[in-house]
Enzyme design. Structure first.
Site, PDB file in Angstrom:
ATOM      1  N   GLN A   1       0.826  -1.202   0.000  1.00  0.00           N
ATOM      2  CA  GLN A   1       0.000   0.000   0.000  1.00  0.00           C
ATOM      3  C   GLN A   1       0.865   1.257   0.000  1.00  0.00           C
ATOM      4  O   GLN A   1       0.337   2.363  -0.117  1.00  0.00           O
ATOM      5  CB  GLN A   1      -0.912   0.012   1.242  1.00  0.00           C
ATOM      6  CG  GLN A   1      -1.927  -1.119   1.253  1.00  0.00           C
ATOM      7  CD  GLN A   1      -2.818  -1.132   2.491  1.00  0.00           C
ATOM      8  OE1 GLN A   1      -3.064  -2.177   3.046  1.00  0.00           O
ATOM      9  NE2 GLN A   1      -3.328   0.010   2.921  1.00  0.00           N
TER      10      GLN A   1
ATOM     11  N   ARG B   1      -8.594  -0.362   7.928  1.00  0.00           N
ATOM     12  CA  ARG B   1      -9.647   0.483   7.415  1.00  0.00           C
ATOM     13  C   ARG B   1     -10.003   1.563   8.437  1.00  0.00           C
ATOM     14  O   ARG B   1     -11.172   1.750   8.798  1.00  0.00           O
ATOM     15  CB  ARG B   1     -10.871  -0.361   7.061  1.00  0.00           C
ATOM     16  CG  ARG B   1     -11.628   0.240   5.905  1.00  0.00           C
ATOM     17  CD  ARG B   1     -12.630  -0.673   5.269  1.00  0.00           C
ATOM     18  NE  ARG B   1     -13.265   0.094   4.205  1.00  0.00           N
ATOM     19  CZ  ARG B   1     -13.854  -0.428   3.162  1.00  0.00           C
ATOM     20  NH1 ARG B   1     -13.918  -1.715   3.013  1.00  0.00           N
ATOM     21  NH2 ARG B   1     -14.408   0.343   2.251  1.00  0.00           N
ATOM     22  N   CYS B   2      -8.996   2.246   8.888  1.00  0.00           N
ATOM     23  CA  CYS B   2      -9.153   3.193   9.988  1.00  0.00           C
ATOM     24  C   CYS B   2      -7.936   4.076   9.984  1.00  0.00           C
ATOM     25  O   CYS B   2      -6.863   3.671   9.582  1.00  0.00           O
ATOM     26  CB  CYS B   2      -9.264   2.394  11.285  1.00  0.00           C
ATOM     27  SG  CYS B   2      -8.595   3.175  12.752  1.00  0.00           S
TER      28      CYS B   2
ATOM     29  N   GLU C   1     -12.895   4.754   5.116  1.00  0.00           N
ATOM     30  CA  GLU C   1     -12.814   4.146   6.444  1.00  0.00           C
ATOM     31  C   GLU C   1     -13.946   4.548   7.379  1.00  0.00           C
ATOM     32  O   GLU C   1     -14.214   3.855   8.359  1.00  0.00           O
ATOM     33  CB  GLU C   1     -11.455   4.494   7.053  1.00  0.00           C
ATOM     34  CG  GLU C   1     -10.329   3.888   6.218  1.00  0.00           C
ATOM     35  CD  GLU C   1      -8.962   4.446   6.508  1.00  0.00           C
ATOM     36  OE1 GLU C   1      -8.898   5.552   7.082  1.00  0.00           O
ATOM     37  OE2 GLU C   1      -7.978   3.801   6.158  1.00  0.00           O
TER      38      GLU C   1
END
Lengths: 786, 286, 160
Positions: free
Chosen positions: A226, A373-374, A743
């Protein structure tokens, strides 16, 4: 301010606000994606890793002879061999160290102990099972509480200055002011809760193909990454390779969700093996390796308290957090914030004081964590305050929606400085919640709930009104191991008016190839379908910190808008030259400059692009290209209100979602279709965590959840159907007013589901439940109340 | 993950398969749907040295009515059972909850029965409906009552050289009903608890035959005999069903694990038995 | 051992070990990498292919078992034009990272062969052997229904 905007460009141009169909889909729907496991190089060897069966054990000896003797085995790698090359340990993203292959002892179940390189992956697996390791099991530490006991064994015996298992102690806010507010409180609301360990579990596991060319010295590393640029720099630091000779290619990524932010031992071993063998080496994780060893998330034991005045207004908040970091501190988060951004825990509420204390502890579990996802622990923070808000309302006999309305930061208070020092850029929380309440006819819904109870049916209504903080970040405060968290965009407009946009961020399914092209389309009027977006190849894209923490649109998107605007400024000069007009006399409309008052006299962006290479004004540099590095002035603060209706079967403890209404305000929506898709995905992960998805461990440190039969990921059958709403409160400091969205729903929704189930069970006297809300937990809570 | 190496015989006829199995003895293993066996081989929990693949044998996939029972052949997939017009309510209720839709396209009912996984669904169903298993070897056929077939934890009563070629589900004698209630955490999951219910009513409305069998709450799928005894010969009533449900719960001896404590599972057996009896009765009276 | 299959309409042959999984045969021996691998336990469904028209998880079959059979993978969906299921997945934003997409489309196609007008719940049931981590399934369901409507319109157009 809340607005809903009409697109400024035509559908043909497809700028901001158009649900342009995704460019990347054409290859995916035809099986033409290229994921790391699809990369096949000539003479490529395959790697398999031996995992520790123990959570904590001394390694007495490793016998690799039988493995090495298997026909087709090329090499067996141990930590001892890596140590000879100074590669047995590597730095983590949070500045700790992590074993690449264990030399002294193993510190978590699944830890990498040795590797086999073979001609064929089947043979590599055969051989790795023949490696004989003599372990002396040690007592494992399976919780942070246990790790803090005075006689607890020290896990990090490798660190000379480590005399206990504490990773960090950290605090934020004003303790004295908070204590003072609590001393005066009319009501104090308390909650102790555990946010269990979870794993992002993207469907594609982590993988690498390392190709070190023995002649040129060039290392081409195909990586599920990523953050390819940051990884290149880390590889340079870890392996001592000259950075210009490292090329990270992060091709199509089959989901990331934070799991593909860290560097993993397997990447280093494969790269070292390729270096030593002079041939490409591929390693693709098994699902078990993915779940056992890679970036988990959460694992926060939290205590929270709210101080309330006589009217039910929140005056202060306390939060105390104990975090299970696993064997190596490998959090992916800004260097300055040891516990991430958990101090956003005051959420959407106006209060005078707050104090947060956090302590991280080493345990014999997989290292981490990642944010999943945060944005750096906002999920835990949001969960804590939204659980507390519901409890507070019930404790003082107020409706949970009314309690929130009473305590929300008011629209006129923005920009709002929170008690822990964030400056919220914008928001309108009242409108958001009201819209949700109207959608469900809240008053009537409460009546239905009453009626159902009379019939012995247990409906529950749960609300969460979250505020997120994303878009790291301003370089004065945000860096990862020293690398400032700016991001970049390079835009090249070709002579025929088509363009290529190169970014430092990296999509994993979010649709960057479409969305970022739309930003350029908006700014320059070039049809978004004429713009190719390139990411992931460090030789061909400008430096950036990558995609996580919802930072691509806030940072990379801003960089894109600004470089497009810079090129538009240049285009104006070229147009003036072509039109023989004064640049100041030109007006812009999407795709075209024209002379004020004479709309017929104009030049299209395509004509201008051609002229930039064929007929540019004297004294001007040729071409229409540029790069911009964007350093955001502030974070962005997406928010929303979610409402969940559940029905619980108290006899079996099972529950199902009847309705999930989600309002998200992520500022300006570049591509509404993609935004909604992101929200669907995030809401699902929030549901998953509340219902079934967690990583847990037995007292020996064995992971329960090391495959998809035990680590539960919901299917379409269990997943709720979502109803989406929106408001649009543009970010005042972002060039296009966008805030980031991927997110928010994962951050905001877990508390809504949990609050709903607790609400359903209030007639039984149930006031708290921890995630995941498993049927047996509901059953036990009901039984306890009976 | 990759299985260990093995040898294979692709049988084209039943005789060929049986001859090979006789020949191989303990080393041979039948490969039918493979949806349990292959994952176990990939995880190297199982490493058979020789597989006898029966998938290409013709005429083993039938689901048909013969002589008062439904016959399900060795290659009938779970999905075939879902699609078939199955008269037995317990079988019909269970079929859609076995594994997941794609696995059901491949996995076989007979294979699951032979596997004897206590968390598997089919053996509880077969106990409840009092099915018979046909075991065939090169020396002939044995018809084995399900209670004798299901021996122990992952252990059936097949002898060396035998394979399951058919399962027989008897038709209802009178008005019949049944159900299968399964608590699973998600699609594709094994049961946390499941209960198979079978009722066959006499002309006067009393219960002539009852089947209550439990999944995942003992080391093997279990008939709740006491519950059945309470039911048989009596007129259905809420009180009767509640008493049978208590007896069924008493027949469960589950382990406490990640899916919940033993008391919870036992209580779900009770709830499911009560609910299953009510729905089975409704179907029988329909 | 030699395995002969008809894959996406073409006859292909390769020499493999008995233990070679069908998914590896497809990906490695036949170089069709649109079929993916996501777990070790037959749980995720990203390896789903059509075997004689029926969805199966190709990680849970041996290559030799496909000998003499027909296989369809995502690469075989397009027949000159995109198959309606492919077009609908793009139209309805039924994919994000694309990893589950081949399996989802093939399962969807098989469902539509039985039922051109499935309800939301019927689609959810049919795809419940396949995991997706990105979409929350909402738009996958929509895409399959859209493809059904498209196929249905084409069918009634053809018979009209």
């Amino acid at each position: 301010m809340t607005t809903l905007q009409e697109p400024a460009t035509s559908p043909e141009i497809g700028g901001i606000g158009h649900s342009v169909k995704r460019q990347e889909d054409d290859r995916f729907i035809q099986g033409g994606g290229t994921y790391v496991d699809d990369v096949v190089l000539p003479n490529m060897a395959h790697m398999a890793i031996l995992a520790s069966p123990f959570a904590h054990a001394e390694i007495k000896s490793i016998d690799t002879a039988a493995a090495a003797a298997v026909p087709g085995v090329i090499a067996v790698v141990t930590g001892e061999l890596l140590a000879e090359h100074n590669l047995a340990w590597m730095p983590t993203l949070s500045g700790d160290t992590q074993a690449v292959l264990a030399t002294d002892k193993v510190r978590f179940q699944g830890q990498e102990v040795a590797a086999v390189i073979a001609e064929d992956p089947y043979v590599a697996r055969d051989a790795v099972l023949l490696i004989d390791v003599d372990y002396e099991p040690l007592a494992p530490i399976t919780s942070p509480q246990q790790g803090l006991e005075p006689d607890a064994p020290i896990i990090r015996t490798d660190k000379e200055d480590q005399t206990d298992n504490v990773v960090y102690d950290w605090e934020a806010g004003d303790e004295a002011a908070t204590d003072a507010a609590f001393a005066q409180a009319v009501n104090v609301v308390e909650l102790e809760t555990f946010y269990p360990r979870s794993h992002p579990a993207p469907l594609e596991t982590c993988a690498v193909v390392a190709d070190l060319n023995p002649i040129t010295g060039k290392a081409t590393i195909y990586l599920t990454s990523q953050a390819p640029h940051a990884h290149r720099t880390l590889f340079a630091l870890v392996a001592g390779l000259p950075e210009q000779n490292i090329r990270i290619i992060s091709p199509d990524i089959g989901g990331g969700f934070g799991n593909k932010v860290p560097i993993y031992p397997g990447y280093v071993v494969a790269t070292a093996a390729s270096l030593l063998l002079g041939r490409p080496v591929k390693w693709v994780q098994t699902r078990t390796e993915n779940l056992l060893t890679t970036g988990f998330a959460r694992d926060y034991h939290m205590k929270g308290a709210l101080a309330l005045d006589a009217d039910g207004r929140i005056t202060a908040m306390r939060a105390e957090i104990l975090s299970d970091q696993g064997a190596f501190f490998a959090d992916a988060q800004p260097s300055k914030f040891k516990a991430g951004l958990v101090h956003i825990c005051t959420g959407s509420y106006d209060m005078g004081a707050a104090h947060v204390k956090a302590r991280g502890v080493y345990t014999n579990k997989a290292p981490g964590g990642v944010a999943y996802r945060c944005s750096f622990r906002v999920t835990e923070a949001s969960y804590l305050i939204e659980r507390l808000a519901d409890n507070a309302a019930h404790q003082i006999g107020m409706d949970p929606a009314a309690f929130r309305m009473l305590n929300f930061i008011k629209p006129e208070q923005f920009p709002y400085e929170s008690a822990t020092g964030f400056v919220y850029d914008s928001g309108d929380y009242h409108t958001a919640l009201q819209k949700v309440l109207d959608e469900v006819d809240y008053e009537n819904l409460r009546k239905e709930q009453e009626d159902a109870r009379a019939e012995g049916r247990y409906l529950g209504i749960g609300i969460a009104s979250f505020t997120e903080v994303v878009g790291a970040g301003p370089s004065r405060d945000y860096d990862i191991i020293g690398l400032k968290m700016f991001d970049s965009a390079e835009l090249r407009i070709h002579p025929t008016g088509k363009a290529i946009l190169k970014l430092g961020v990296k999509t994993q399914g979010q649709g960057h190839e479409t969305t970022f092209a739309q930003i350029v389309a908006e700014e320059l009027g070039i049809p978004s379908t004429d713009i190719a977006v390139q990411e992931g190849d460090t030789d061909n894209t400008p430096y950036g910190l990558g995609t996580y923490a919802s930072r691509s649109t806030p940072v990379g998107g801003a960089a894109t808008a600004i470089i497009a605007r810079k090129l538009r400024d240049k285009a104006r000069l070229i147009a003036a030259h072509l039109l023989e007009a004064n640049p100041d006399d030109l007006e812009w409309e999407p795709g075209r400059f024209f002379v004020k008052g004479s709309p017929d006299q104009g030049s299209t962006i395509q004509e201008i692009a051609f002229a930039a290479y064929t007929n540019h004004p004297e004294g001007m540099e040729a071409g229409l290209e540029g790069v911009h590095y964007y350093d955001p002035p502030n974070m962005t603060f997406p928010f929303g209100s979610y409402l969940v209706v559940v029905e619980v079967d108290p006899e079996t403890g099972t529950w199902k979602v009847d309705r999930m209404v989600a309002l998200d305000d992520c500022g300006v929506r570049i591509n509404p279709m993609i935004v909604e898709g992101q929200i669907h995905g995030g809401l699902t992960e929030g549901f998953a965590k509340s219902n079934m998805q967690w990583l847990t461990f037995d007292e020996d440190g064995n992971c329960i959840g090391s495959n998809f039969m035990d680590y539960l990921v919901p299917t379409a059958y269990e997943t709720p159907k979502f109803e989406l709403l929106e408001t649009v409160t543009p970010s005042p400091h972002h060039p296009i007013g966008a805030k980031g969205v991927g997110e928010s729903p994962t951050v905001g929704s877990p508390a809504a589901y949990v609050n709903a189930v607790i609400d359903a069970l209030r007639p039984f006297g149930v006031t708290t439940l921890d995630m995941p809300i498993l049927p047996d937990r509901v059953w036990a809570a009901v039984k306890a109340a009976d | 993950m990759y299985p260990a190496a093995f040898e294979v015989t692709k049988a084209r006829t039943l005789d060929e398969a049986l001859a090979k199995l006789a020949d191989l003895g303990d080393d041979g293993r039948v490969l039918a749907g493979g949806q349990s066996l292959i994952p176990m081989m990939k995880l190297r929990v199982a490493a058979p040295t020789h597989l006898v693949d029966i998938n290409e044998i013709p005429d083993l996939d039938g689901i048909k009515q013969v002589n008062g029972h439904m016959s399900v052949g060795a290659l009938a997939r779970h999905a075939d059972v879902v699609r078939a017009d199955v008269a037995n309510h317990t079988v019909a209720a269970a079929a859609p909850w076995v594994a997941d839709p794609v696995v059901r396209n491949r996995g076989t009912m007979c294979g699951s029965i032979a596997h004897c996984d206590p968390e598997g669904d089919w053996n509880s169903v077969m106990l409840a409906v009092r099915a018979q298993v046909v075991a065939t070897s090169s020396s002939g056929e044995r018809v084995i009552p399900i209670d004798e077939f299901v021996k122990d934890f992952f252990t059936n009563s097949l002898q060396e050289g035998e394979m399951v070629t058919e399962v027989r589900v008897p038709n209802y004698a009178g008005a019949g009903g049944g159900d299968y209630l399964k608590l699973e955490r998600k699609i594709g999951d094994y049961a946390t608890v499941a209960v198979a219910i079978h009722l066959d009513l006499a002309g006067d409305g009393t219960i002539a035959q009852a089947g209550v069998a439990l999944t995942a709450v003992n080391h093997v799928n279990t008939r709740a005999s006491d519950a059945e005894a309470i039911l048989v010969g009596n007129a259905p009533s809420e009180e009767l069903f509640a008493a049978a449900a208590d007896a069924a719960a008493a027949a469960a001896d589950p382990v406490s694990d990640i899916r919940g404590p033993a008391e919870y599972k036992r209580d779900v057996v009770r709830v499911f038995t009560r609910r299953g009896l009510a729905s089975a009765l409704a179907k029988a009276q329909d | 051992m030699e395995v002969n299959v008809t894959i996406n309409g073409a006859a292909r042959t390769a020499e493999v070990e008995a233990r070679t999984l069908l998914v590896d045969f497809i990906r490695t021996n036949l170089s069709l990498t649109g079929t993916h691998i996501g777990c070790d336990t037959t749980s995720c469904g990203v390896c789903t292919v059509l075997l004689d028209g029926t969805p199966v998880k190709s990680c849970t079959m041996f290559a030799f078992q496909a000998d003499g059979h027909e296989i369809q993978t995502v690469e075989g969906l397009k027949n000159g034009e995109l198959h309606p299921i492919q077009a609908a997945f793009k139209e309805e934003h039924g994919l994000q990272c694309g990893f589950c997409t081949p399996g989802m489309m093939l399962v969807g196609k098989a469902l539509l062969e039985e039922n051109l007008n499935p309800t939301d719940d019927e689609v959810r049931w049919a795809i419940s052997g396949n995991l997706c981590r990105c979409t929350g399934y909402m738009n996958i369901v929509k895409a399959i229904q859209t493809a059904g409507a498209e196929l249905s319109a084409a069918e009634s157009g053809a018979t009209a």
